[in-house]
Design a protein around this motif. Structure first.
Motif, PDB file in Angstrom:
ATOM      1  N   CYS A  55       0.826  -1.202   0.000  1.00 47.76           N
ATOM      2  CA  CYS A  55       0.000   0.000   0.000  1.00 47.76           C
ATOM      3  C   CYS A  55       0.863   1.256   0.000  1.00 47.76           C
ATOM      4  CB  CYS A  55      -0.929  -0.011   1.213  1.00 47.76           C
ATOM      5  SG  CYS A  55      -2.165  -1.343   1.158  1.00 47.76           S
ATOM      6  N   TYR A  56       1.972   1.219   0.738  1.00 52.57           N
ATOM      7  CA  TYR A  56       2.867   2.381   0.818  1.00 52.57           C
ATOM      8  C   TYR A  56       3.471   2.681  -0.555  1.00 52.57           C
ATOM      9  CZ  TYR A  56       6.098   5.612   3.152  1.00 52.57           C
ATOM     10  OH  TYR A  56       6.789   6.726   3.577  1.00 52.57           O
ATOM     11  N   ALA A  57       3.840   1.628  -1.282  1.00 51.70           N
ATOM     12  CA  ALA A  57       4.419   1.817  -2.612  1.00 51.70           C
ATOM     13  C   ALA A  57       3.392   2.445  -3.560  1.00 51.70           C
ATOM     14  CB  ALA A  57       4.897   0.476  -3.155  1.00 51.70           C
ATOM     15  N   HIS A 116       1.554   9.934  -4.851  1.00 47.19           N
ATOM     16  CA  HIS A 116       1.844  11.187  -4.137  1.00 47.19           C
ATOM     17  C   HIS A 116       3.321  11.216  -3.712  1.00 47.19           C
ATOM     18  CE1 HIS A 116      -2.475  11.958  -3.906  1.00 47.19           C
ATOM     19  NE2 HIS A 116      -2.637  10.739  -3.392  1.00 47.19           N
ATOM     20  N   PRO A 117       4.240  11.269  -4.649  1.00 48.05           N
ATOM     21  CA  PRO A 117       5.660  11.208  -4.274  1.00 48.05           C
ATOM     22  C   PRO A 117       6.141  12.432  -3.502  1.00 48.05           C
ATOM     23  CG  PRO A 117       5.413  11.728  -6.606  1.00 48.05           C
ATOM     24  CD  PRO A 117       4.047  11.361  -6.102  1.00 48.05           C
ATOM     25  N   ASP A 162       6.289  12.123   4.682  1.00 46.79           N
ATOM     26  CA  ASP A 162       6.227  10.701   4.994  1.00 46.79           C
ATOM     27  C   ASP A 162       5.053  10.359   5.914  1.00 46.79           C
ATOM     28  OD1 ASP A 162       8.398  10.221   3.421  1.00 46.79           O
ATOM     29  OD2 ASP A 162       9.845  10.059   5.066  1.00 46.79           O
ATOM     30  N   LYS A 163       4.739  11.254   6.856  1.00 43.67           N
ATOM     31  CA  LYS A 163       3.658  10.933   7.791  1.00 43.67           C
ATOM     32  C   LYS A 163       2.320  10.837   7.063  1.00 43.67           C
ATOM     33  CE  LYS A 163       2.512  15.617   9.443  1.00 43.67           C
ATOM     34  NZ  LYS A 163       2.317  16.450  10.674  1.00 43.67           N
ATOM     35  N   TYR A 164       2.149  11.641   5.996  1.00 43.36           N
ATOM     36  CA  TYR A 164       0.917  11.577   5.234  1.00 43.36           C
ATOM     37  C   TYR A 164       0.901  10.350   4.325  1.00 43.36           C
ATOM     38  CZ  TYR A 164       0.272  16.293   6.971  1.00 43.36           C
ATOM     39  OH  TYR A 164       0.140  17.384   7.796  1.00 43.36           O
ATOM     40  N   LYS A 165       2.077   9.970   3.841  1.00 39.45           N
ATOM     41  CA  LYS A 165       2.163   8.716   3.087  1.00 39.45           C
ATOM     42  C   LYS A 165       1.746   7.537   3.968  1.00 39.45           C
ATOM     43  CE  LYS A 165       5.933  10.139  -0.016  1.00 39.45           C
ATOM     44  NZ  LYS A 165       7.365   9.949  -0.359  1.00 39.45           N
ATOM     45  N   PHE A 166       2.182   7.568   5.222  1.00 43.05           N
ATOM     46  CA  PHE A 166       1.832   6.484   6.143  1.00 43.05           C
ATOM     47  C   PHE A 166       0.330   6.483   6.419  1.00 43.05           C
ATOM     48  CE2 PHE A 166       1.543   4.918  10.653  1.00 43.05           C
ATOM     49  CZ  PHE A 166       1.788   3.585  10.356  1.00 43.05           C
TER      50      PHE A 166
END
Length: 383
Positions: free
Chosen positions: A230-232, A238-239, A243-247
């Motif tokens: 899911c993270y990938a 959204h590159p 990082d906290k929003y990616k998580f």
């Protein structure tokens, strides 16, 4: 989907005298605009035991941070998932919601550590603690809101779901549960609750683990396959975001992935056996609400990761040790000094046995209240 249980009134018992899913122990008039399961839902939400979930540990105690889930907030998250799954499958959403609301009502303070300690205490007296069966005792006996009877007088469908949503019982070891179709599978509404519970806590415990500082996002991504997948996907879309929003986005995607897989695989399973009615579901020897093999493998792998890195970590192990100390000390004190119990519990001990009544008293406490009782009893012992 195979069946739909959406009555607006309680049907008459069948000609054979069997109980229907909508029947209550004590007769109750039908309601003008609320179905039986909606009324059950409201009775549970208005119960004291449900309100106390706000003060009970999920993984982290509420003393550590206001941001961590309690049993109550976890329950609300399970409700959201259960209703989504039930709606997608054409099941009775009100029944699914009610079972989700009540599924953790029998848990004692301090989460699973408190439950393990209480079970060990009871084993010394030839008894066991089972939070599903304790939930049934709460709803049938301890809640007192009506003049004519004890308990919440819930429908048979809800009482069956309380017992069977997460495990199966047999009549040889639990003859007192003989009325709950122990030789048959539960309705799909009950079957989905255990997996909605899993989806909720697998997502939330990673979130709370990172919030606590005990888990790191980079470590989770390297070691939890479903979250890494899911993270990938989030990184590709959204590159540029932090990082906290990616998580956060990855957790939402993971929850959606688990939920959608449960819906699709349960639909596939019911179609495979040609299920058209509740009777078809009951006759099938295995539960039909399951994840697909791939997602089930990922679920088990994440669950093991959480056990290895979070649930048994040093910081939580200290909390668990303290919880076991508190529960055990209070149990022993009241067994040795039953006159120190509240009057109502002392009277109950004549029918239920002292050990069971002490366990009932402790199980109903919030984290804060049991710590107050522990402090008071330590002062009593020192005197």
């Amino acid at each position: 989907m195979p069946y739909d249980l959406k009555p607006c009134a309680v049907p008459e018992p069948s000609a054979t005298g069997d109980l229907t899913l909508f029947e209550r122990v004590y007769p109750a008039p039908t309601h003008a605009y609320r179905s039986p399961f909606q009324r059950d839902r409201d009775r549970i939400v208005q119960s004291r035991a449900f309100r106390r979930l706000a003060g009970k540990t999920q993984v982290f105690t509420s003393r550590a941070s206001d941001h961590f889930r309690s049993r109550l907030t976890h329950t609300i998250e399970v409700v959201q998932i259960a209703r989504e799954v039930a709606c997608a499958l054409g099941l009775n959403e009100d029944l699914a919601e009610t079972l989700a609301l009540v599924h953790d009502i029998g848990h004692p303070p301090f989460g699973h550590a408190g439950e393990r300690a209480l079970d060990r205490c009871l084993q010394r007296h030839g008894r066991r603690f089972d939070h599903n069966l304790h939930a049934l005792r709460i709803t049938e006996h301890f809640e007192q809101r009506y003049a004519a009877h004890r308990g919440l007088n819930l429908t048979l469908a809800v009482r069956e779901g309380i017992i069977k949503h997460s495990r199966d019982y047999n009549v040889a070891t639990h003859p007192e549960l003989a009325d709950y179709f122990l030789d048959q599978s539960p309705p799909l509404e009950a079957q989905i609750i255990d997996l909605a519970d899993e989806i909720a806590y697998l997502t939330a415990d990673l979130d709370d683990g990172v919030e606590s500082g005990l888990l790191e996002v980079s470590h989770i991504v390297r070691h939890v396959r479903i979250l890494a997948r899911c993270y990938a996907a989030v990184e590709r879309e959204h590159p540029e975001i932090d990082d906290k929003y990616k998580f956060n986005e990855s957790l939402q995607l993971m929850q959606n992935t688990l939920t959608e897989d449960l819906i699709a695989n349960t639909r596939k399973n019911t179609a495979a056996i040609g299920a058209k009615s509740l009777a078809d579901i009951r006759r099938h020897p295995r539960r039909l609400a399951t994840f697909s093999p791939k997602v089930e493998s990922e679920r088990l792998q994440e669950k093991q990761y959480l056990y290895d890195t979070l649930y048994t970590c040093h910081a939580l192990d200290l909390e668990h040790t303290k919880a076991e100390e508190v529960v055990t000390a209070l149990f022993n004190f009241w067994v040795e000094n039953p006159d120190e119990l509240p009057e109502g519990y002392f009277e109950e001990s004549e029918q239920e046995g002292l050990a069971r009544v002490v366990a009932d008293y402790i199980a109903g406490m919030t984290d804060a209240y049991i710590l107050m009782q522990y402090a008071a009893i330590k002062r009593t012992i020192r005197r």
